[in-house]
Design an enzyme around this catalytic site. Structure first.
Site, PDB file in Angstrom:
ATOM      1  N   HIS A 145       3.763   2.264  12.735  1.00  0.00           N
ATOM      2  CA  HIS A 145       3.514   1.138  11.827  1.00  0.00           C
ATOM      3  C   HIS A 145       4.032   1.550  10.442  1.00  0.00           C
ATOM      4  CE1 HIS A 145      -0.122  -0.643  14.223  1.00  0.00           C
ATOM      5  NE2 HIS A 145       0.900  -1.472  14.320  1.00  0.00           N
ATOM      6  N   CYS A 149      -5.308   1.807   7.573  1.00  0.00           N
ATOM      7  CA  CYS A 149      -5.420   1.028   8.819  1.00  0.00           C
ATOM      8  C   CYS A 149      -6.801   0.401   8.969  1.00  0.00           C
ATOM      9  CB  CYS A 149      -5.200   1.927  10.032  1.00  0.00           C
ATOM     10  SG  CYS A 149      -3.669   2.820  10.046  1.00  0.00           S
TER      11      CYS A 149
HETATM   12  N1  ARG Z   1      -4.725   2.510  18.025  1.00  0.00           N
HETATM   13  C1  ARG Z   1      -4.203   1.535  17.110  1.00  0.00           C
HETATM   14  C2  ARG Z   1      -2.847   1.073  17.588  1.00  0.00           C
HETATM   15  O1  ARG Z   1      -2.116   1.881  18.117  1.00  0.00           O
HETATM   16  C3  ARG Z   1      -4.125   2.102  15.727  1.00  0.00           C
HETATM   17  C4  ARG Z   1      -3.724   1.093  14.692  1.00  0.00           C
HETATM   18  C5  ARG Z   1      -3.532   1.673  13.332  1.00  0.00           C
HETATM   19  N2  ARG Z   1      -3.278   0.673  12.375  1.00  0.00           N
HETATM   20  C6  ARG Z   1      -2.353   0.690  11.422  1.00  0.00           C
HETATM   21  N3  ARG Z   1      -2.315  -0.267  10.577  1.00  0.00           N
HETATM   22  N4  ARG Z   1      -1.449   1.641  11.364  1.00  0.00           N
HETATM   23  O2  ARG Z   1      -2.476  -0.058  17.488  1.00  0.00           O
END
Ligand code: ARG
Length: 282
Positions: A167, A261
């Site tokens: 991300h 996150c």
């Molecule tokens: N386990 C989640 C996923 O893989 C973690 C999300 C983390 N969020 C972020 N905004 N980076 O989607």
């Protein structure tokens, strides 16, 4: 929402855990310790409250362990929220709960255009006038372009090339309209050039700190909240006039997430030019 205090959406970790593997950080064999996760989440919440933020909550839902990562709920622009459409079916069940939470906060919620996947503010961050948008691993570039047209903002796509930084908010954090933290190797040469051309004050982080989610920071005023273990970044931030603050988030790193996150800024990030205009005139 006329309040001038920063407003952040979070979701308590009652049902948080590592129940599937959709990024390289996650291993169902390496479970998060529940009591520690709850403690760490409450600490983060308190740190943000102490920074002057108002926290609103999405009620936790059994069977949706990643609902805690509210950054992925939507792209926020003024009173509009463009709802996420998750790439992985394991997270798609979160969409109606995020919709409900955003509607109850008074947002006009729209669906992402087409059938693109889009993971909210996790992959789309305003820095100044521009929406920087990470694509390839989770969100689709064409979807971001259509959202830019829909909202009337310029979008600069950045290809994410390292699956550990899946991300945009794991490798890029706007601090102010002209400043950001970033981890250069998470981008290709073109993306690195785009960032250098459009953000005049870039603070690079080293790999060992990027791995501690140094870039996944929550910015409230001049305070920059990160996971523990990013002393070099904190030093650089102090030199640049910010107040870095650390708080332990090891149990959330096991799911591939950290401070940023776990939050969604509802009144616009500090670095978003549109949010600053609103604050200045309110
Ligand atoms: N386990 C989640 C996923 O893989 C973690 C999300 C983390 N969020 C972020 N905004 N980076 O989607």
């Amino acid at each position: 929402m006329n309040s001038t205090s920063p407003h952040i959406l979070m979701c308590p970790p009652d049902h948080y855990g590592i129940e599937y593997e959709i990024n390289p950080w996650m291993s169902t064999a390496r479970q998060a310790d529940h009591a520690t996760a709850v403690e760490q989440w409450l600490l983060l919440r308190q740190v943000l409250v102490d920074c002057g933020a108002k926290i609103s909550e999405v009620p936790p839902v059994a069977g949706l362990p990643d609902l805690v990562f509210t950054a992925n709920a939507a792209i926020i622009y003024r009173q509009q929220a463009v709802l996420a459409r998750f790439k992985h079916e394991q997270r798609q069940g979160e969409e109606p709960y995020f919709r409900q939470a955003l509607e109850s906060q008074g947002f006009s919620v729209s669906e992402a255009p087409g059938d693109f996947s889009l993971e909210g503010a996790g992959d789309a961050l305003f820095c100044g006038e521009t929406l920087f948008a990470g694509y390839r691993l989770r969100s689709d570039a064409l979807g971001h372009q259509q959202i830019g047209a829909m909202l009337g903002v310029r979008v600069l796509p950045l290809e994410l090339v390292d699956p550990y930084y899946y991300h945009l908010d794991t490798c890029f954090c706007p601090l102010a309209p002209d400043a950001a933290i970033y981890f250069p190797p998470a981008f290709d040469d073109y993306g690195q050039r785009v960032l250098a051309e459009h953000v005049s004050k870039l603070i690079p982080v080293e790999e060992n700190e990027a791995r501690c989610f140094a870039c996944n920071a929550v910015v409230v005023g001049r305070t920059v909240v990160t996971n523990s273990g990013c002393p070099q970044l904190h030093q650089q931030l102090r030199q640049a006039g910010y107040s870095p603050q650390e708080t332990p988030l090891s149990e959330f790193v096991k799911a591939g997430g950290s401070a940023k996150c776990l939050t969604l800024r509802l009144d616009g990030e500090e670095a978003a030019a549109w949010a600053n205009t609103r604050t200045a005139s309110s």
